[in-house]
Design a protein around this motif. Structure first.
Motif, short mmCIF file in Angstrom:
data_model
loop_
_atom_site.label_atom_id
_atom_site.label_comp_id
_atom_site.label_asym_id
_atom_site.label_seq_id
_atom_site.Cartn_x
_atom_site.Cartn_y
_atom_site.Cartn_z
N GLU A 57 0.82 -1.21 0.00
CA GLU A 57 0.00 0.00 0.00
C GLU A 57 0.85 1.26 0.00
OE1 GLU A 57 -3.50 -0.01 -0.18
OE2 GLU A 57 -3.03 -2.09 -0.67
N GLY A 58 1.97 1.24 -0.70
CA GLY A 58 2.82 2.42 -0.80
C GLY A 58 4.00 2.41 0.15
N GLN A 59 4.35 1.26 0.70
CA GLN A 59 5.45 1.17 1.67
C GLN A 59 6.76 0.80 1.00
OE1 GLN A 59 2.77 -1.05 1.93
NE2 GLN A 59 1.81 -0.77 3.91
N LEU A 60 7.83 0.96 1.77
CA LEU A 60 9.14 0.47 1.38
C LEU A 60 9.17 -1.04 1.56
CD1 LEU A 60 11.42 3.08 3.23
CD2 LEU A 60 10.66 3.14 0.84
N THR A 61 10.04 -1.70 0.80
CA THR A 61 10.28 -3.12 1.03
C THR A 61 11.11 -3.26 2.31
OG1 THR A 61 12.33 -3.13 -0.23
CG2 THR A 61 10.28 -3.60 -1.46
N ALA A 62 11.23 -4.46 2.83
CA ALA A 62 12.02 -4.67 4.06
C ALA A 62 13.48 -4.22 3.90
CB ALA A 62 11.93 -6.13 4.51
N PRO A 63 14.17 -4.57 2.80
CA PRO A 63 15.55 -4.08 2.64
C PRO A 63 15.63 -2.56 2.52
CG PRO A 63 15.18 -5.96 1.20
CD PRO A 63 13.84 -5.57 1.76
N GLU A 64 14.66 -1.96 1.85
CA GLU A 64 14.65 -0.50 1.74
C GLU A 64 14.42 0.14 3.11
OE1 GLU A 64 12.88 -0.08 -2.80
OE2 GLU A 64 11.50 0.05 -1.10
N GLU A 65 13.56 -0.46 3.91
CA GLU A 65 13.28 0.04 5.26
C GLU A 65 14.56 0.03 6.11
OE1 GLU A 65 10.93 1.81 7.99
OE2 GLU A 65 10.00 0.96 6.21
N LYS A 66 15.36 -1.03 5.98
CA LYS A 66 16.63 -1.10 6.72
C LYS A 66 17.58 0.00 6.26
CE LYS A 66 16.43 -5.97 7.80
NZ LYS A 66 16.93 -7.31 7.51
N PHE A 67 17.65 0.24 4.95
CA PHE A 67 18.52 1.30 4.45
C PHE A 67 18.00 2.67 4.87
CE2 PHE A 67 20.10 4.30 1.24
CZ PHE A 67 21.46 4.10 1.41
N TYR A 68 16.70 2.85 4.85
CA TYR A 68 16.08 4.11 5.31
C TYR A 68 16.50 4.39 6.75
CZ TYR A 68 12.39 7.42 6.53
OH TYR A 68 11.70 8.52 6.98
N ASN A 69 16.41 3.39 7.62
CA ASN A 69 16.82 3.55 9.01
C ASN A 69 18.32 3.84 9.13
OD1 ASN A 69 14.20 3.18 9.93
ND2 ASN A 69 14.47 0.97 10.09
N TYR A 70 19.11 3.25 8.26
CA TYR A 70 20.55 3.52 8.20
C TYR A 70 20.79 4.99 7.84
CZ TYR A 70 25.39 3.02 6.45
OH TYR A 70 26.73 3.16 6.21
N LEU A 71 20.03 5.49 6.87
CA LEU A 71 20.15 6.91 6.47
C LEU A 71 19.85 7.84 7.63
CD1 LEU A 71 18.38 7.23 2.99
CD2 LEU A 71 20.80 7.56 3.49
N CYS A 72 18.91 7.45 8.48
CA CYS A 72 18.51 8.31 9.61
C CYS A 72 19.65 8.57 10.59
CB CYS A 72 17.33 7.68 10.35
SG CYS A 72 15.81 7.67 9.40
N GLN A 73 20.69 7.75 10.55
CA GLN A 73 21.82 7.92 11.46
C GLN A 73 22.73 9.08 11.04
OE1 GLN A 73 23.99 4.25 11.73
NE2 GLN A 73 22.11 3.05 11.84
N PHE A 74 22.58 9.56 9.82
CA PHE A 74 23.47 10.59 9.29
C PHE A 74 22.76 11.93 9.25
CE2 PHE A 74 24.86 6.59 7.58
CZ PHE A 74 26.23 6.65 7.70
N SER A 75 23.39 12.94 9.81
CA SER A 75 22.82 14.27 9.74
C SER A 75 23.92 15.29 9.94
CB SER A 75 21.73 14.45 10.79
OG SER A 75 21.05 15.66 10.57
N PRO A 76 24.20 16.14 8.99
CA PRO A 76 23.61 16.11 7.66
C PRO A 76 24.23 15.03 6.78
CG PRO A 76 25.22 17.87 7.78
CD PRO A 76 25.15 17.23 9.15
N ILE A 77 23.54 14.71 5.72
CA ILE A 77 24.06 13.76 4.74
C ILE A 77 24.73 14.59 3.65
CG2 ILE A 77 23.46 11.99 3.04
CD1 ILE A 77 21.03 11.31 4.82
N ARG A 78 26.03 14.46 3.56
CA ARG A 78 26.80 15.29 2.63
C ARG A 78 27.05 14.54 1.32
NH1 ARG A 78 27.95 19.45 5.74
NH2 ARG A 78 28.44 19.16 7.93
N LEU A 79 26.02 14.48 0.52
CA LEU A 79 26.15 13.86 -0.78
C LEU A 79 25.08 14.41 -1.71
CD1 LEU A 79 23.63 11.70 -0.83
CD2 LEU A 79 25.25 10.20 0.24
N THR A 80 25.25 14.10 -2.99
CA THR A 80 24.25 14.42 -4.00
C THR A 80 23.49 13.14 -4.29
OG1 THR A 80 25.69 16.12 -4.93
CG2 THR A 80 23.94 15.29 -6.36
#
Length: 149
Positions: A57-80
Motif C-alpha cells: 500500500e505504498g510502503q518500502l520493502t524490508a531491505p529498503e526500510e533497513k537502508f532508510y533507518n541507516y540513512l537516519c543515522q546521518f545528519s547532515p548527509i553530505r552527498l548528491t
C-alpha cells in the motif's frame, strides 16, 4: 567521484533501470541491491542513486526500510542524490512509486543535495525513464566537468 547505485525490485523494472544507469552512464559506480547496501560506508559516497520499488500500500520493502533507518543515522548527509523509481500507475497517485517520495523526503530533510527532481515513471514507459535519467545524469556530470576547468 564515489558513486553508489542501489535498487530493489519485485518485477525486475527497477533492477533494469539501475543496471541501465550503471552500464550506460556510470560504469565505475558500485551497483548493489538494497539488501547489500548496509555494507557500504555512506560517508565515503559522493553520489547516491536510488531505484527503489514500492511494496503493498505504498510502503518500502524490508531491505529498503533497513537502508532508510541507516540513512537516519546521518545528519547532515553530505552527498548528491538522484531517485528514479519505476512503478505501476494503476495503484493510484498516492501509492504509485511512493518509495521515491519517502526517500526523497528523508534525504532532503537530512540536507542532501538533489541532482535533479526525482523521477516516478510507469513500468510501461521504461524507454522514457532511460532517456530522462540519461539527460539528468549527463547534465550533472557535464556541470561537474565544466566547474573543474
Amino acid at each position: 567521484m564515489n558513486t553508489l547505485i542501489l535498487y530493489d525490485t519485485l518485477y525486475g523494472h527497477n533492477f533494469e533501470l539501475g543496471n541501465f544507469i550503471h552500464q550506460t552512464l556510470l560504469p565505475s559506480a558500485i551497483f548493489l541491491s538494497f539488501k547489500e547496501a548496509l555494507q557500504i560506508k555512506l560517508d565515503s559516497i559522493n553520489l547516491l542513486i536510488l531505484c527503489p520499488c514500492t511494496y503493498g500500500e505504498g510502503q518500502l520493502t524490508a531491505p529498503e526500510e533497513k537502508f532508510y533507518n541507516y540513512l537516519c543515522q546521518f545528519s547532515p548527509i553530505r552527498l548528491t542524490y538522484y531517485i528514479a523509481g519505476v512503478g505501476d500507475k494503476n495503484f493510484g497517485p498516492t501509492k504509485f512509486a511512493n518509495a521515491v517520495n519517502i526517500f526523497d523526503h528523508q534525504l532532503h530533510q537530512h540536507s542532501a543535495s538533489p541532482l535533479a527532481s526525482s523521477l516516478k515513471i510507469d513500468y510501461e514507459d521504461l524507454p522514457t525513464a532511460q532517456q530522462t535519467v540519461t539527460d539528468e545524469i549527463t547534465n550533472f556530470l557535464r556541470k561537474g566537468r565544466d566547474s573543474n576547468h
